[in-house]
Design an enzyme around this catalytic site. Structure first.
Site, PDB file in Angstrom:
ATOM      1  CE1 TYR A   1      -3.286  -2.721  -0.024  1.00 46.88           C
ATOM      2  CE2 TYR A   1      -3.656  -2.424   2.316  1.00 46.88           C
ATOM      3  CZ  TYR A   1      -3.937  -3.070   1.130  1.00 46.88           C
ATOM      4  OH  TYR A   1      -4.900  -4.059   1.107  1.00 46.88           O
TER       5      TYR A   1
ATOM      6  CE  LYS B   1       0.525 -17.091  -1.699  1.00 45.24           C
ATOM      7  NZ  LYS B   1      -0.009 -18.457  -1.869  1.00 45.24           N
TER       8      LYS B   1
ATOM      9  CG  ASP C   1      -2.527 -19.605   0.100  1.00 49.64           C
ATOM     10  OD1 ASP C   1      -1.625 -19.619   0.963  1.00 49.64           O
ATOM     11  OD2 ASP C   1      -2.425 -20.239  -0.976  1.00 49.64           O
TER      12      ASP C   1
ATOM     13  CG  ASP D   1      -7.025  -4.530   3.997  1.00 53.44           C
ATOM     14  OD1 ASP D   1      -7.978  -4.459   4.779  1.00 53.44           O
ATOM     15  OD2 ASP D   1      -6.888  -3.781   3.016  1.00 53.44           O
TER      16      ASP D   1
ATOM     17  CG  ASP E   1     -12.087  -6.954   6.448  1.00 52.04           C
ATOM     18  OD1 ASP E   1     -11.767  -6.346   7.481  1.00 52.04           O
ATOM     19  OD2 ASP E   1     -12.505  -6.372   5.436  1.00 52.04           O
TER      20      ASP E   1
END
Ligand code: NAD
Length: 373
Positions: A145, A196, A229, A253, A257
């Site tokens: 970001y 990852k 993941d 992020d 959630d």
């Protein structure tokens, strides 16, 4: 009564339901000042769309400097459809990003706790989430970001190319990992670090550096590594396996959630964003509910103020070391829920819902009972 030293808190209500939920926290701060010999000094400022409407700027220098001078910032929410078509630099979210960046709020803490009284509000089976207590620590000022180069440029044959850069340094990884390890020591002593590393060099660095810090400074904390993941799947399959989850800005992020929704309602989820410790030994910090400005229910008295109220409880714990008072608020919230009081977002079937203000008042009544006054 002897008053303890002044503590400066800046309230930034923002947009939509932000002012409605911040208003309830304000009453709780006033309750603490009156009943617990505290002397919180409250200041307020406009932020987001509310600031844009008045100043054509999502955060003015004046408000920004007030935030710098405060010991803690409480933010409601920013944004709304009215501002969706503004140019990028004027959008309400820019204020949030500026505060996070300039206050160097690098560690975002989001607890996902399933209150036993609300087990039925989750879309998962009660046995999967009952007793859930996870803390997600998300890196907040680095990664994709913020990385450079970034942008959209024209390329040959009339096409365009969009670029964002995912980058982390050793010190950026260590400072957020340190927060996760310190938290784990006070909980179940386990950190699961997610990245990852199978496909990203920055992920490989993340894994190696988190492990190196653990081996050097936190030998007694158990550290597990998990691909991000897989973590998303495990959160839905068996969330209680986690204690503290440590991850970067992008994956945090998404994962936070998912964890948020395990518990049922956005209206129940607090967060804290912690910065570096300055020369005076003080850490900049901002506390906000996870939810947004909820334009669909703004002005109707339907907003659940508990996420905001529990964000204030986090402020007491992480900015002021007031664990007892923080626990007091969390207990008051539990008691309110045990009495069956619910705002519309957490009520079941034909139960009657209470309003934002009634929920705030109920928490204050419970605080008063708990204090034996
Ligand atoms: P949202 O969180 O505002 O709302 C999602 C849904 O949850 C809505 O149906 C809303 O009514 C409900 N909800 C949210 N908070 C609630 C509460 N306290 N009590 C009861 N119900 C609640 O997300 P959205 O609709 O995607 O976004 C609305 C606006 O908020 C957008 O402009 C978005 O950019 C902004 N936003 C801001 C923040 C922030 O300030 N940190 C975070 C997320 C979204």
């Amino acid at each position: 009564m002897i008053k303890v030293k002044n503590r400066k808190i800046l309230l930034l209500p923002g947009d939509g339901i932000g002012p409605e939920v911040v208003n309830e926290v304000k009453k709780i701060i006033e309750w603490f000042n009156k009943n617990k010999s505290l002397d919180f000094k409250i200041d307020e400022g406009l932020v987001g769309g509310a600031s844009y409407d008045k100043h054509k700027n999502p955060i003015t220098d004046e408000v920004f400097y007030k935030a710098l001078e405060s010991e803690a910032v409480i933010l409601g929410a920013v944004g709304g459809p009215k501002y969706d078509n503004l140019e990028f630099s004027k959008r309400p979210e820019r204020a949030l990003l500026k505060l996070r960046k300039e206050l160097k709020l690098f560690a975002n803490l989001r607890p996902a706790i399933c209150f036993k009284q609300l087990v039925d509000a989750s879309s998962l089976k009660p046995e999967i989430i009952s007793g859930l207590d996870i803390m997600i620590v998300r890196e907040l000022t680095g990664g994709i970001y913020f990385g450079e180069p970034r942008g959209i440029v024209p390329i040959e044959n009339g096409e365009r190319k969009g670029t964002n850069t995912h980058t982390y340094t050793t010190s950026e990884i260590h400072r957020v990992a340190r927060v996760a390890f310190e938290l784990a020591k006070k909980r179940k002593n386990t950190v699961t670090s997610c990245e990852k590393s199978n496909v990203m060099e920055a992920g490989m660095l993340w894994r190696e550096e988190v492990q190196a810090l653990r081996d050097k400074e936190f030998k007694k904390v158990e550290l597990k590594h998990m691909l991000a993941d897989n973590c998303a799947m495990q959160l839905v399959k068996d969330p209680k396996q986690f204690d503290v989850i440590l991850t970067d800005n992008l994956f945090g992020d998404l994962l936070s959630d998912i964890a948020a929704m395990l518990t049922g309602s956005l209206g129940m989820l607090p967060s804290a964003s912690l910065g570096i410790v300055n020369a005076n030994g003080k850490r900049a910090a901002m506390y906000e509910p996870v939810h947004g400005s909820a334009p669909d229910i703004t002005g109707q008295g339907k907003a659940n103020p508990l996420a905001m109220i529990m964000s204030f409880a986090m402020m007491l714990r992480y900015s002021f070391d007031m664990n007892e008072d923080s626990n007091l608020i969390e207990q008051a919230v539990q008691n309110v829920l045990s009495k069956g009081l619910r705002t519309a977002d957490i009520k079941q079937g034909s139960e009657n819902a209470i309003s934002t203000q009634e929920m705030g008042k109920a928490v204050i009544s419970e605080l008063t009972i708990l204090l034996g006054k």
